[in-house]
Design an enzyme around this catalytic site. Structure first.
Site, PDB file in Angstrom:
ATOM      1  N   GLY A  12      -7.606  21.722 -20.474  1.00  0.00           N
ATOM      2  CA  GLY A  12      -8.440  20.568 -20.816  1.00  0.00           C
ATOM      3  C   GLY A  12      -9.483  20.950 -21.849  1.00  0.00           C
ATOM      4  CG  ASP A  13     -12.815  20.498 -21.354  1.00  0.00           C
ATOM      5  OD1 ASP A  13     -13.009  19.281 -21.254  1.00  0.00           O
ATOM      6  OD2 ASP A  13     -12.921  21.290 -20.401  1.00  0.00           O
ATOM      7  CE  LYS A  16      -7.072  15.706 -23.327  1.00  0.00           C
ATOM      8  NZ  LYS A  16      -7.379  17.014 -22.836  1.00  0.00           N
ATOM      9  N   GLY A  40     -13.310  13.373 -19.959  1.00  0.00           N
ATOM     10  CA  GLY A  40     -14.429  13.015 -20.823  1.00  0.00           C
ATOM     11  C   GLY A  40     -14.015  13.184 -22.265  1.00  0.00           C
ATOM     12  CG  HIS A  41     -11.171  11.711 -24.164  1.00  0.00           C
ATOM     13  ND1 HIS A  41     -10.019  10.976 -24.221  1.00  0.00           N
ATOM     14  CD2 HIS A  41     -10.856  12.845 -23.515  1.00  0.00           C
ATOM     15  CE1 HIS A  41      -9.051  11.651 -23.631  1.00  0.00           C
ATOM     16  NE2 HIS A  41      -9.533  12.785 -23.180  1.00  0.00           N
ATOM     17  CD  GLN A 225      -7.869  15.198 -16.009  1.00  0.00           C
ATOM     18  OE1 GLN A 225      -6.824  14.618 -15.801  1.00  0.00           O
ATOM     19  NE2 GLN A 225      -9.026  14.581 -16.040  1.00  0.00           N
ATOM     20  CG  ASP A 340     -14.846  25.257 -36.756  1.00  0.00           C
ATOM     21  OD1 ASP A 340     -13.865  24.655 -36.276  1.00  0.00           O
ATOM     22  OD2 ASP A 340     -16.013  25.053 -36.401  1.00  0.00           O
ATOM     23  CB  THR A 421     -11.250  22.728 -40.225  1.00  0.00           C
ATOM     24  OG1 THR A 421     -11.299  21.553 -41.034  1.00  0.00           O
ATOM     25  CG2 THR A 421      -9.920  23.423 -40.410  1.00  0.00           C
TER      26      THR A 421
HETATM   27  P1  IMP Z   1     -10.905  17.170 -10.211  1.00  0.00           P
HETATM   28  O1  IMP Z   1      -9.969  16.653 -11.246  1.00  0.00           O
HETATM   29  O2  IMP Z   1     -12.278  16.553 -10.242  1.00  0.00           O
HETATM   30  O3  IMP Z   1     -10.298  17.136  -8.816  1.00  0.00           O
HETATM   31  O4  IMP Z   1     -11.148  18.722 -10.524  1.00  0.00           O
HETATM   32  C1  IMP Z   1     -10.113  19.686 -10.381  1.00  0.00           C
HETATM   33  C2  IMP Z   1     -10.170  20.724 -11.496  1.00  0.00           C
HETATM   34  O5  IMP Z   1      -9.848  20.088 -12.728  1.00  0.00           O
HETATM   35  C3  IMP Z   1     -11.532  21.377 -11.710  1.00  0.00           C
HETATM   36  O6  IMP Z   1     -11.321  22.707 -12.141  1.00  0.00           O
HETATM   37  C4  IMP Z   1     -12.144  20.570 -12.846  1.00  0.00           C
HETATM   38  O7  IMP Z   1     -13.108  21.310 -13.563  1.00  0.00           O
HETATM   39  C5  IMP Z   1     -10.892  20.333 -13.678  1.00  0.00           C
HETATM   40  N1  IMP Z   1     -10.998  19.140 -14.547  1.00  0.00           N
HETATM   41  C6  IMP Z   1     -10.876  17.846 -14.192  1.00  0.00           C
HETATM   42  N2  IMP Z   1     -10.992  17.044 -15.263  1.00  0.00           N
HETATM   43  C7  IMP Z   1     -11.164  17.847 -16.332  1.00  0.00           C
HETATM   44  C8  IMP Z   1     -11.295  17.613 -17.742  1.00  0.00           C
HETATM   45  O8  IMP Z   1     -11.259  16.480 -18.234  1.00  0.00           O
HETATM   46  N3  IMP Z   1     -11.451  18.721 -18.520  1.00  0.00           N
HETATM   47  C9  IMP Z   1     -11.432  19.976 -18.019  1.00  0.00           C
HETATM   48  N4  IMP Z   1     -11.297  20.237 -16.716  1.00  0.00           N
HETATM   49  C10 IMP Z   1     -11.167  19.194 -15.880  1.00  0.00           C
END
Ligand code: IMP
Length: 437
Positions: A12-13, A16, A40-41, A225, A340, A421
């Protein structure tokens, strides 16, 4: 004409938001197919910052249909608040521009309470590090056949029956965790109050999308995710509770697998993770704190969670993991982001596989104890001192940066379709347009 699925190919992160925004301009329909407001976007459009959690990224672009599919779990109170916030920023959201699948399960306050109580009660090593938003318990109720779904909000008797069924399960659980029993009538009243605000967007999404396909409209399936958080193929149990990989796009809205023409994997030029769980290429000191390189990646990459504000764990690029997620999601091309952030490192390391008990592996094994014992095998490549920030053509990139990208492609067995970039939309190098491929 093609429909495109965008998936995160790490934890994730991966950045996107920017790519999805760029693609959503080319799409007619933008559909979320899994996850919830744990996502979170951040979108930056003409200098305005929009923070989206449950809403598809398409809402901020006029003339698009945004869809929340049945594969999502939806917190109705959160959604109403998010819509209000986005409206205050001047974005119009109407039943013509937003549709929610009638068969979407709801996240209730009891799910968040259970999620947080379990995390608090968990001993060291068993915490998942969830976002605390009730995602896991809501999916549990879905497969446990005791969800309240969007369609249930329309009929008072059905709604009460659904709540009673859920509470038969939740009250004993809560008692065991020392949480007070649910005030059933208050919960029903809360749901009845929110119902019309949600029902105005409710639609048979499967039908709408199948009709759109027949009419030749382009669909962008927006994943949340990352594939390593997938409930089946991620680093279980340190995962989220939905299928994140691209195949879920079909199930999560109700179209056949043939509707997916192109899978774009979003890949960060290094690796990050929030929450607990194995991370072989994490950059740590012996005492478990981030080492100098890890700190540098975190600072330069602004690696703090959009949803929880938590500091992300940082590590070198892990090609073995991305090779694996490209396979499980059928990724046709990747968008490589945040190159970068690597500017100025003298030497870079790429993890190509693992050493486990004297054996070399080119993939991450499934057993949790083996994952935890996997030692990364690194290949060292020279870094570059020039800035790659804002580059818009290959010619603007230092030779070593191009070599790094080419080596990544080789190791993950997948080509780069796009290179990003900087957070600015125009700062990209396009190799393949997923919609035109
Ligand atoms: P949950 O989705 O709240 O049940 O969290 C389960 C795992 O997924 C944890 O490690 C969270 O940090 C991770 N997680 C959930 N949503 C995101 C996301 O959008 N980005 C990164 N990690 C996420």
């Amino acid at each position: 004409m093609a429909n495109v699925v965008v998936v995160g190919a790490q934890w994730g992160d991966e950045g996107k938001g920017k790519i999805v925004d760029w693609l959503s301009e080319r799409a007619d329909v933008i559909a979320r197919f899994q996850g919830g407001h744990n996502a979170g976007h951040t979108l930056v459009i003409d200098g305005t910052v929009y923070k989206l959690h449950a809403l598809p990224s398409g809402v901020v672009r006029g003339g698009k249909l945004s869809v929340i599919g049945n594969g999502v779990v939806l917190d109705p109170w959160h959604l109403v608040a998010e819509i209000e916030k986005i409206r205050e920023q001047g974005v119009e959201i109407t039943p013509e521009t937003l549709m929610i699948a009638e068969n979407t399960p709801l996240i209730l306050p009891i799910h968040g309470e259970l999620d947080r109580a379990r995390e608090e009660a968990a001993s060291k090593g068993t915490k998942i590090g969830t976002t605390g938003r009730g995602i896991g318990p809501a999916y549990e109720d879905k497969v446990g056949r005791r969800s309240v779904r969007v369609a249930d909000l329309a009929d008072a008797a059905t709604l009460e029956a659904r709540v009673d069924r859920a509470l038969q399960h939740h009250d004993p659980l809560r008692k065991g965790l020392g949480i007070a029993a649910v005030d059933r009538d208050a919960l029903v009243a809360q749901l009845r109050e929110i119902a019309p605000k949600i029902l105005q967007y409710a639609a048979p999404v499967w039908k709408v999308l199948n009709d759109k396909r027949k009419a030749g409209k382009r669909i962008l399936f927006e994943g949340a995710q990352g594939a390593l958080l997938d409930i089946d193929f991620g680093t279980y149990p340190f995962v989220t509770s939905s299928n994140v990989i691209a195949g879920q796009a079909a199930t999560g809205v109700g179209v056949g697998p043939g509707a997916i023409d192109y899978v774009l994997g979003i890949v960060k030029a290094y690796t990050t993770r929030v929450g607990e769980g194995p991370f072989p290429s994490e950059l740590l000191n012996a005492d478990g704190t981030p080492d100098a390189d890890g700190q540098r990646l975190g600072e330069r990459g602004h690696e703090f969670g959009t949803t929880t504000g938590r500091q992300r764990r940082c590590g070198w690029f892990d090609a073995a993991l991305v090779r694996q997620t490209c396979a499980t999601s059928g990724v046709k091309g990747i968008a490589l982001t945040k190159l970068d952030v690597l500017d100025g490192f003298e030497t870079l390391k790429i993890c190509t596989g693992y050493e486990l008990d004297g054996t070399v592996l080119d993939y991450l094994p499934t057993a949790a104890d083996q994952q935890a014992r996997c030692k990364p095998i690194y290949e060292e490549v020279p870094g570059w001192s020039e800035s790659t920030e804002g580059a818009r053509s290959w010619a603007e990139l230092p030779a070593n940066a191009i070599k790094y990208v080419r080596r990544v492609e080789e190791l993950i067995d997948c080509p780069v379709a796009m290179l990003s970039t900087s957070p600015e939309r125009e700062d990209s190098i396009l190799v393949t347009d997923p919609f035109a491929d």
